[in-house]
Motif scaffolding. Structure first.
Motif, PDB file in Angstrom:
ATOM      1  N   LEU A   6       0.857  -1.178   0.000  1.00  0.00           N
ATOM      2  CA  LEU A   6       0.000   0.000   0.000  1.00  0.00           C
ATOM      3  C   LEU A   6       0.892   1.226   0.000  1.00  0.00           C
ATOM      4  CD1 LEU A   6      -1.473  -2.346   1.771  1.00  0.00           C
ATOM      5  CD2 LEU A   6      -2.940  -0.522   2.569  1.00  0.00           C
ATOM      6  N   THR A   7       0.353   2.336  -0.481  1.00  0.00           N
ATOM      7  CA  THR A   7       1.061   3.611  -0.441  1.00  0.00           C
ATOM      8  C   THR A   7       0.165   4.668   0.178  1.00  0.00           C
ATOM      9  OG1 THR A   7       2.352   3.075  -2.413  1.00  0.00           O
ATOM     10  CG2 THR A   7       2.206   5.397  -1.795  1.00  0.00           C
ATOM     11  N   ILE A   8       0.730   5.399   1.148  1.00  0.00           N
ATOM     12  CA  ILE A   8       0.010   6.497   1.791  1.00  0.00           C
ATOM     13  C   ILE A   8       0.684   7.799   1.395  1.00  0.00           C
ATOM     14  CG2 ILE A   8      -0.509   7.607   3.997  1.00  0.00           C
ATOM     15  CD1 ILE A   8      -0.864   4.854   5.200  1.00  0.00           C
ATOM     16  N   ASP A   9      -0.083   8.685   0.791  1.00  0.00           N
ATOM     17  CA  ASP A   9       0.433   9.984   0.353  1.00  0.00           C
ATOM     18  C   ASP A   9      -0.558  11.062   0.780  1.00  0.00           C
ATOM     19  OD1 ASP A   9       1.222  12.294  -1.026  1.00  0.00           O
ATOM     20  OD2 ASP A   9       2.037  11.122  -2.689  1.00  0.00           O
ATOM     21  N   PRO A  10      -0.137  12.024   1.614  1.00  0.00           N
ATOM     22  CA  PRO A  10      -1.064  13.076   2.063  1.00  0.00           C
ATOM     23  C   PRO A  10      -1.674  13.891   0.933  1.00  0.00           C
ATOM     24  CG  PRO A  10       0.920  13.065   3.409  1.00  0.00           C
ATOM     25  CD  PRO A  10       1.178  12.142   2.254  1.00  0.00           C
ATOM     26  N   ALA A  11      -1.089  13.812  -0.274  1.00  0.00           N
ATOM     27  CA  ALA A  11      -1.651  14.567  -1.405  1.00  0.00           C
ATOM     28  C   ALA A  11      -2.897  13.904  -1.977  1.00  0.00           C
ATOM     29  CB  ALA A  11      -0.602  14.717  -2.506  1.00  0.00           C
ATOM     30  N   PHE A  12      -3.095  12.613  -1.681  1.00  0.00           N
ATOM     31  CA  PHE A  12      -4.203  11.873  -2.278  1.00  0.00           C
ATOM     32  C   PHE A  12      -5.436  11.956  -1.373  1.00  0.00           C
ATOM     33  CE2 PHE A  12      -0.929   8.841  -4.396  1.00  0.00           C
ATOM     34  CZ  PHE A  12      -0.574   9.839  -5.273  1.00  0.00           C
ATOM     35  N   THR A  13      -5.981  13.156  -1.238  1.00  0.00           N
ATOM     36  CA  THR A  13      -7.102  13.350  -0.321  1.00  0.00           C
ATOM     37  C   THR A  13      -8.433  13.034  -0.995  1.00  0.00           C
ATOM     38  OG1 THR A  13      -7.273  15.686  -0.889  1.00  0.00           O
ATOM     39  CG2 THR A  13      -5.869  15.117   0.984  1.00  0.00           C
ATOM     40  N   ILE A  14      -9.366  12.534  -0.191  1.00  0.00           N
ATOM     41  CA  ILE A  14     -10.739  12.290  -0.633  1.00  0.00           C
ATOM     42  C   ILE A  14     -11.646  13.396  -0.123  1.00  0.00           C
ATOM     43  CG2 ILE A  14     -12.723  10.741  -0.449  1.00  0.00           C
ATOM     44  CD1 ILE A  14     -10.740   8.413  -0.217  1.00  0.00           C
ATOM     45  N   ALA A  15     -11.612  13.612   1.191  1.00  0.00           N
ATOM     46  CA  ALA A  15     -12.458  14.620   1.844  1.00  0.00           C
ATOM     47  C   ALA A  15     -12.068  14.655   3.314  1.00  0.00           C
ATOM     48  CB  ALA A  15     -13.935  14.257   1.702  1.00  0.00           C
ATOM     49  N   PRO A  16     -12.478  15.687   4.029  1.00  0.00           N
ATOM     50  CA  PRO A  16     -12.235  15.687   5.473  1.00  0.00           C
ATOM     51  C   PRO A  16     -12.987  14.555   6.164  1.00  0.00           C
ATOM     52  CG  PRO A  16     -12.793  17.896   4.698  1.00  0.00           C
ATOM     53  CD  PRO A  16     -13.090  16.949   3.571  1.00  0.00           C
ATOM     54  N   VAL A  17     -12.418  14.055   7.266  1.00  0.00           N
ATOM     55  CA  VAL A  17     -13.134  13.109   8.115  1.00  0.00           C
ATOM     56  C   VAL A  17     -14.382  13.816   8.651  1.00  0.00           C
ATOM     57  CG1 VAL A  17     -13.066  11.765  10.249  1.00  0.00           C
ATOM     58  CG2 VAL A  17     -11.042  11.863   8.765  1.00  0.00           C
ATOM     59  N   ASN A  18     -15.525  13.188   8.466  1.00  0.00           N
ATOM     60  CA  ASN A  18     -16.787  13.743   8.942  1.00  0.00           C
ATOM     61  C   ASN A  18     -17.135  13.068  10.256  1.00  0.00           C
ATOM     62  OD1 ASN A  18     -19.472  14.506   9.379  1.00  0.00           O
ATOM     63  ND2 ASN A  18     -19.947  14.536   7.195  1.00  0.00           N
ATOM     64  N   ARG A  19     -17.218  13.831  11.346  1.00  0.00           N
ATOM     65  CA  ARG A  19     -17.502  13.234  12.643  1.00  0.00           C
ATOM     66  C   ARG A  19     -18.868  12.542  12.659  1.00  0.00           C
ATOM     67  NH1 ARG A  19     -13.863  11.305  14.941  1.00  0.00           N
ATOM     68  NH2 ARG A  19     -15.341  10.961  16.629  1.00  0.00           N
ATOM     69  N   ARG A  20     -19.789  12.983  11.817  1.00  0.00           N
ATOM     70  CA  ARG A  20     -21.098  12.327  11.782  1.00  0.00           C
ATOM     71  C   ARG A  20     -21.033  10.911  11.206  1.00  0.00           C
ATOM     72  NH1 ARG A  20     -24.982  17.216   9.567  1.00  0.00           N
ATOM     73  NH2 ARG A  20     -25.530  18.144  11.602  1.00  0.00           N
ATOM     74  N   THR A  21     -19.878  10.499  10.692  1.00  0.00           N
ATOM     75  CA  THR A  21     -19.708   9.112  10.264  1.00  0.00           C
ATOM     76  C   THR A  21     -19.873   8.163  11.440  1.00  0.00           C
ATOM     77  OG1 THR A  21     -18.160   9.836   8.546  1.00  0.00           O
ATOM     78  CG2 THR A  21     -18.128   7.501   9.115  1.00  0.00           C
ATOM     79  N   PHE A  22     -19.627   8.648  12.648  1.00  0.00           N
ATOM     80  CA  PHE A  22     -19.597   7.789  13.829  1.00  0.00           C
ATOM     81  C   PHE A  22     -20.889   7.926  14.637  1.00  0.00           C
ATOM     82  CE2 PHE A  22     -15.262   8.960  12.641  1.00  0.00           C
ATOM     83  CZ  PHE A  22     -14.806   7.694  12.271  1.00  0.00           C
ATOM     84  N   GLY A  23     -22.013   7.883  13.923  1.00  0.00           N
ATOM     85  CA  GLY A  23     -23.304   7.942  14.566  1.00  0.00           C
ATOM     86  C   GLY A  23     -23.816   6.561  14.937  1.00  0.00           C
ATOM     87  N   THR A  24     -24.829   6.551  15.819  1.00  0.00           N
ATOM     88  CA  THR A  24     -25.542   5.323  16.148  1.00  0.00           C
ATOM     89  C   THR A  24     -27.037   5.616  16.140  1.00  0.00           C
ATOM     90  OG1 THR A  24     -25.338   5.701  18.530  1.00  0.00           O
ATOM     91  CG2 THR A  24     -23.661   4.305  17.483  1.00  0.00           C
ATOM     92  N   PHE A  25     -27.804   4.699  16.703  1.00  0.00           N
ATOM     93  CA  PHE A  25     -29.243   4.697  16.471  1.00  0.00           C
ATOM     94  C   PHE A  25     -29.936   4.187  17.728  1.00  0.00           C
ATOM     95  CE2 PHE A  25     -32.539   2.226  13.692  1.00  0.00           C
ATOM     96  CZ  PHE A  25     -33.514   3.186  13.926  1.00  0.00           C
ATOM     97  N   VAL A  26     -30.880   4.944  18.249  1.00  0.00           N
ATOM     98  CA  VAL A  26     -31.698   4.518  19.383  1.00  0.00           C
ATOM     99  C   VAL A  26     -33.150   4.475  18.924  1.00  0.00           C
ATOM    100  CG1 VAL A  26     -32.624   5.218  21.632  1.00  0.00           C
ATOM    101  CG2 VAL A  26     -30.155   5.310  21.220  1.00  0.00           C
ATOM    102  N   GLU A  27     -33.717   3.283  18.906  1.00  0.00           N
ATOM    103  CA  GLU A  27     -35.112   3.095  18.503  1.00  0.00           C
ATOM    104  C   GLU A  27     -35.888   2.499  19.666  1.00  0.00           C
ATOM    105  OE1 GLU A  27     -37.859   1.020  14.997  1.00  0.00           O
ATOM    106  OE2 GLU A  27     -35.687   0.743  14.983  1.00  0.00           O
ATOM    107  N   HIS A  28     -37.178   2.839  19.741  1.00  0.00           N
ATOM    108  CA  HIS A  28     -38.055   2.179  20.697  1.00  0.00           C
ATOM    109  C   HIS A  28     -38.357   0.784  20.146  1.00  0.00           C
ATOM    110  CE1 HIS A  28     -39.296   5.535  23.475  1.00  0.00           C
ATOM    111  NE2 HIS A  28     -38.591   6.176  22.552  1.00  0.00           N
ATOM    112  N   MET A  29     -37.423  -0.102  20.380  1.00  0.00           N
ATOM    113  CA  MET A  29     -37.478  -1.468  19.858  1.00  0.00           C
ATOM    114  C   MET A  29     -36.787  -2.370  20.862  1.00  0.00           C
ATOM    115  SD  MET A  29     -35.717  -2.950  16.413  1.00  0.00           S
ATOM    116  CE  MET A  29     -35.735  -4.707  16.042  1.00  0.00           C
ATOM    117  N   GLY A  30     -37.449  -3.436  21.258  1.00  0.00           N
ATOM    118  CA  GLY A  30     -36.824  -4.338  22.199  1.00  0.00           C
ATOM    119  C   GLY A  30     -36.367  -3.616  23.449  1.00  0.00           C
ATOM    120  N   ARG A  31     -35.105  -3.857  23.829  1.00  0.00           N
ATOM    121  CA  ARG A  31     -34.546  -3.278  25.052  1.00  0.00           C
ATOM    122  C   ARG A  31     -33.504  -2.195  24.765  1.00  0.00           C
ATOM    123  NH1 ARG A  31     -31.860  -5.691  28.690  1.00  0.00           N
ATOM    124  NH2 ARG A  31     -30.784  -7.154  27.301  1.00  0.00           N
ATOM    125  N   CYS A  32     -33.601  -1.570  23.612  1.00  0.00           N
ATOM    126  CA  CYS A  32     -32.637  -0.503  23.334  1.00  0.00           C
ATOM    127  C   CYS A  32     -32.817   0.653  24.312  1.00  0.00           C
ATOM    128  CB  CYS A  32     -32.789  -0.003  21.902  1.00  0.00           C
ATOM    129  SG  CYS A  32     -31.544   1.229  21.431  1.00  0.00           S
TER     130      CYS A  32
END
Length: 499
Positions: A6-32
């Protein structure tokens, strides 16, 4: 031993890390909710009845945003039932999960829980049995500063404006199982009318239209096209939902589930951009991957008792995850990060007990499932810019996806710091991985951890909560601009480097 480079190069950017990528989900279902995040009388319960052990694990998990209150539940939900004095709240039948909803925990409690957990709320609107007016009422109650009937009612309940910015316009409206199931044109018109009206109150809201419930739905593609033709200028995102399992024992294909997620995202992006071109719009629609996880339909515990009984918070799909599941979850996070240019939100479904990284017992312990660890570590280490990585890897043959790379990876770069996340999807043996990091200028290996076990079916339980954890990755070496890793079969690893 097979090898990959693999090669890692800081010039090969896709986009900023989006903190909302690390979301979860609380539903009124079972014992959540009940005996999950909320259990008055528990030894750790605070003054609001929130389990502090679960709050602590939620913070450790690195959650950024939480979607609420559903899921299928929302399509029959009356938000008014969950505000004000608990003694006045009605008990209702929940048709989505064949349960009794006490409404002891509702919008007011969720907002307080989010503040304590340090997460952003993502509110879903009932567009199954309700419509534009009810959405406007909910928005007025949650966000308007005061001086109107519903904002004053919120103040009477002791709350300041909740300031919710992120809203889902219904849930899985393409599914015949959904209360108020609609055709794409019916739903698209209702979603557009709702979005237009909501923006008359708050133009800066971020709105999510319902996409297909999965890429296997009969209308997948045409649903997105028809919905976006109605809603394109009024919404910011369209949703994707995907669950992956290994009920058929095809472990090779299961380990390659991220290949399907990649294709799903790219197909929806292509459809959205096609509609944008049709409409001659310069706007780009994002993806809200607001339900994703591993889910075993065949081995889930669906209920405590007979299915024809109406119970309060029965056990529903309480999957017990193993090491292989954790590796797949880690790989799905790699896919989501890799598409950070278009994935603006992602929610692991769900947070507690229901196909969840956190498990609890009523009156008892809370513990981390194996899937907890790749999520928590990725959330903690991913920062700055997501980088595109070109991988030269041996392949694995799968029945569902053909030949796929054994090694999959993504990296982030933030002011001289590199974080690498990698998986070995092969169950046959280890792969020697060499990563060229010379262009990143890093010279120090700060942290290296791995999720792996000689028993890929190993799990955590209340009795053995730390049977599976992230362990120090002893094989990681950094020298002369080269990072080398020996990734065992069925493993996920993270490495942090700095200048």
């Amino acid at each position: 031993m097979p090898s990959a480079t693999l090669t890692i190069d800081p010039a090969f950017t896709i986009a900023p890390v989006n903190r909302r990528t690390f979301g979860t989900f609380v539903e009124h279902m079972g014992r959540c909710v009940y005996t999950g995040i909320y259990e008055p009388g528990h030894a750790t319960a605070d003054e609001d009845g929130f389990r502090k052990d679960v709050l602590e694990l939620t913070r450790e998990l690195g959650v950024s945003v939480v979607r609420y209150p559903g899921g299928n539940f929302v399509s029959g939900y009356r938000w008014e039932d969950g505000v004000g004095p608990r003694a006045d709240r009605p008990r209702r039948l929940d048709l989505a999960w064949h349960s009794v909803e006490t409404n002891e925990f509702g919008l007011d409690e969720f907002s307080r829980w989010c503040a304590k957990a340090g997460v952003e709320p993502m509110m879903a609107i009932n567009l199954g049995t309700r419509g534009v007016q009810e959405a406007l009422d909910l928005l007025e109650y949650t966000n308007h500063p005061g001086g109107t009937a519903l904002s004053d009612l919120r103040e009477q309940h002791g709350a300041s404006p909740y300031g919710i910015k992120l809203w889902c316009l219904g849930n899985e409206m393409d599914g015949p199982w959904q209360i108020g199931h609609k055709t794409p044109t019916e739903y698209g018109r209702l979603a557009a009318e709702t979005a237009r009206a909501m923006r008359m109150i708050a133009p800066d809201l971020q709105l999510v239209a319902c996409g297909s419930s999965s890429s296997k739905m009969p209308l997948f593609g045409t649903w997105e096209r028809d919905v976006l033709r109605e809603t394109y200028e009024f919404v910011d995102h369209i949703s994707c939902h995907a669950y992956y399992g290994n009920d058929d024992g095809d472990t090779a294909s299961f380990l390659a589930s991220a290949v399907d997620m990649d294709h799903f995202i790219e197909a929806v992006v292509a459809t959205a951009d096609h509609v944008g071109a049709e409409l001659k719009s310069s706007k780009k629609i994002g993806i809200s991957f607001d339900e994703w996880n591993v889910w075993y339909g065949e081995r889930s515990r669906r209920t405590d008792g007979p299915g024809d009984q109406w119970e309060v918070a029965p056990r529903r799909i309480e999957d017990e995850y193993n090491v292989t599941d954790a590796v797949v979850v880690g790989n799905l996070l790699i896919s989501l990060l890799r598409h950070s240019d278009r994935v603006g939100v992602a929610c692991l479904a769900q947070l507690a007990n229901v196909i969840a990284p956190i498990m609890t017992e009523p009156g008892g312990a809370a513990w981390r499932q194996p899937t907890f660890h790749p999520f928590a570590i990725t959330s903690r280490l991913a920062a700055g810019q997501v980088l595109r990585i070109e991988t030269d890897s041996p392949t694995v043959s799968t029945a569902r996806y053909g030949d796929v790379p054994a090694v999959d990876a993504v990296a982030t770069y933030d002011e001289g710091r590199v974080a690498l996340f990698a998986v070995n999807r092969s169950s046959e043996g280890p792969v020697e991985v060499t990563i060229d990091v010379s262009r990143a200028g890093v010279t120090t290996l700060d942290e290296a951890v791995i999720v792996h076990d000689e028993d890929p079916n190993a799990t955590n339980t209340a009795e053995r909560p730390d049977r599976v954890t992230a362990q120090p990755f002893e094989s990681a070496r950094l020298a002369d601009g080269k990072l080398t890793l020996t990734l065992p079969a069925i493993s996920w690893a993270a490495v942090s480097l700095s200048e």
